[in-house]
Enzyme design. Sequence first.
Site, PDB file in Angstrom:
ATOM      1  N   HIS A 190      -0.496  -2.700   2.468  1.00 58.47           N
ATOM      2  CA  HIS A 190      -1.292  -1.550   2.871  1.00 58.47           C
ATOM      3  C   HIS A 190      -0.559  -0.253   2.546  1.00 58.47           C
ATOM      4  CE1 HIS A 190      -3.939   1.035   5.204  1.00 58.47           C
ATOM      5  NE2 HIS A 190      -4.755  -0.006   5.339  1.00 58.47           N
ATOM      6  N   HIS A 191      -1.323   0.748   2.100  1.00 57.73           N
ATOM      7  CA  HIS A 191      -0.727   2.019   1.716  1.00 57.73           C
ATOM      8  C   HIS A 191      -0.119   2.747   2.913  1.00 57.73           C
ATOM      9  CE1 HIS A 191       0.260   4.927  -1.187  1.00 57.73           C
ATOM     10  NE2 HIS A 191      -0.833   4.900  -1.898  1.00 57.73           N
ATOM     11  N   ALA A 192      -0.502   2.371   4.126  1.00 54.87           N
ATOM     12  CA  ALA A 192       0.125   2.944   5.314  1.00 54.87           C
ATOM     13  C   ALA A 192       1.546   2.429   5.496  1.00 54.87           C
ATOM     14  CB  ALA A 192      -0.701   2.613   6.556  1.00 54.87           C
TER      15      ALA A 192
ATOM     16  N   ASP B 107       1.772   8.266  -6.607  1.00 51.44           N
ATOM     17  CA  ASP B 107       1.303   8.604  -5.273  1.00 51.44           C
ATOM     18  C   ASP B 107       1.247  10.093  -5.016  1.00 51.44           C
ATOM     19  OD1 ASP B 107       1.036   5.925  -3.752  1.00 51.44           O
ATOM     20  OD2 ASP B 107       2.786   5.782  -5.025  1.00 51.44           O
TER      21      ASP B 107
END
Length: 468
Positions: free
Chosen positions: A142-144, A191
């Site tokens: 997950h990008h979190a 990012d």
Amino acid sequence: MTPLPTPLDPTSAAFLLAENRNMPMHVGGLQLFKKPEGAGRSYTRDMFESMRDEPEIAPLFLKHPHRSVRTGAQLVWRPDEQFDIEHHLRHSALPKPGRVRELLELCSRLHSTRLAWERPLWESHVIEGLRDGRVAMYTKVHHALVDGVSAMRLMASTLSTDPDQRDMPAPWAPRTPTARKPAPAETSLADVPMSALRGALGLTAEAAGMPGALVKTISKGLKNETSAISLHAPQTIFNQPITGSRRFAAQDWPIERLRGIGRATGTTINDVVLAMCAGAVRSYLLELDALPEAPLIAMVPVGLNAKQSHIASAEGGNAVGAVMVQLATDRHDPARRLSAIHRSMKDGKEALSSMTPTQILAMSAIGQAPAILTPIFKMSGLVRPPYNLIISNVPGPRSTQYWNGAELVGHYPLSIPINGMALNITCISYDGKMGFGLTGCRRTVPHLQRLLTHLDDEVKALEKAAGI
């Protein structure tokens, strides 16, 4: 003693809260390994079991998000007290005939499903059944939990340049200062949205002079000139609401071929990558009778040597920004298209190079705002998109890498399509090859794999135009 829950930073919380069934917010990677000489029939099973039986798990891979009345409805990271490695690590096999097509179809399905909040936000799949004997590994996080920079560093730390090394732990094992020397990897530029938002949230007196830079940038945007803000992107099939179903396509090309085109035309390898994507998207949209008259705009992350004299916190003077590049998809000739892209990238870099790192990040955040706010307020299709797609070029290890004797022969990224931005193209350079990973909404971007054929055709067209 059980570790105390820790609050999520605002950006990580935003990635979790923005997620829904149609928009899973995880990134992924597909790695292909060639078995070492003398590997037996049970090699893939043994590989899986050695990863499964890792005696200790790093804290990063044990935490999951949680909120309740006790946390004041605030999102916190909490360690999983019932961690089950066999939920996160899977052993899969492809159906016959075991082509790359079956592998990409499996990765497409795996990339479509959300990660559950009640468990740590990652999965890894060891995949056998390729008819050429290679072993695949698909991982999603997950990008979190991690961004692209962290993911690249993590990958590098699990690999070695020594084909005879056999004591290498799984990626989720704890790292110690005495661990082996990791494989070299350069900073990821994939990012920019996250970095830009963090930079914008942290604006202080370092942003002095921003009004002038902002006026100049908006002025260039109004005149449809290259800048960090786009005001002229046309509406395309990519810029509409998406479903949760994904399609993934991947292929690589020798870097020397792309570099040769650059040498012959006086352009950079990144320009050539953008021209490949532009020509491929143009051909793809023409097939669907969906090519707009105006040129498509791509958001392209770039690394810049900014004026570090204005900001003491800049590490090494390097800054990351976003340029909205005109892809010249309205031009039929590949040479003219490459030339236009080269000028657009050059203008964009020159515009950002006049800013401090903080201003670059803040300007990038402003450029991202329409893409972020449009899906939140359900305005997709009602307003012009800020750009049409994202194209990232991420530097990876330059030398051959191994994991316990297995040679890494391919690495391809899987990205995050969002509402109003249904196609993401990310490239990773590795060991003399440029690996393209195309991730799109299965319904919104039909027959995504056709883009691979168009990319290959575009390489040949660029070589012909360059006289190679």
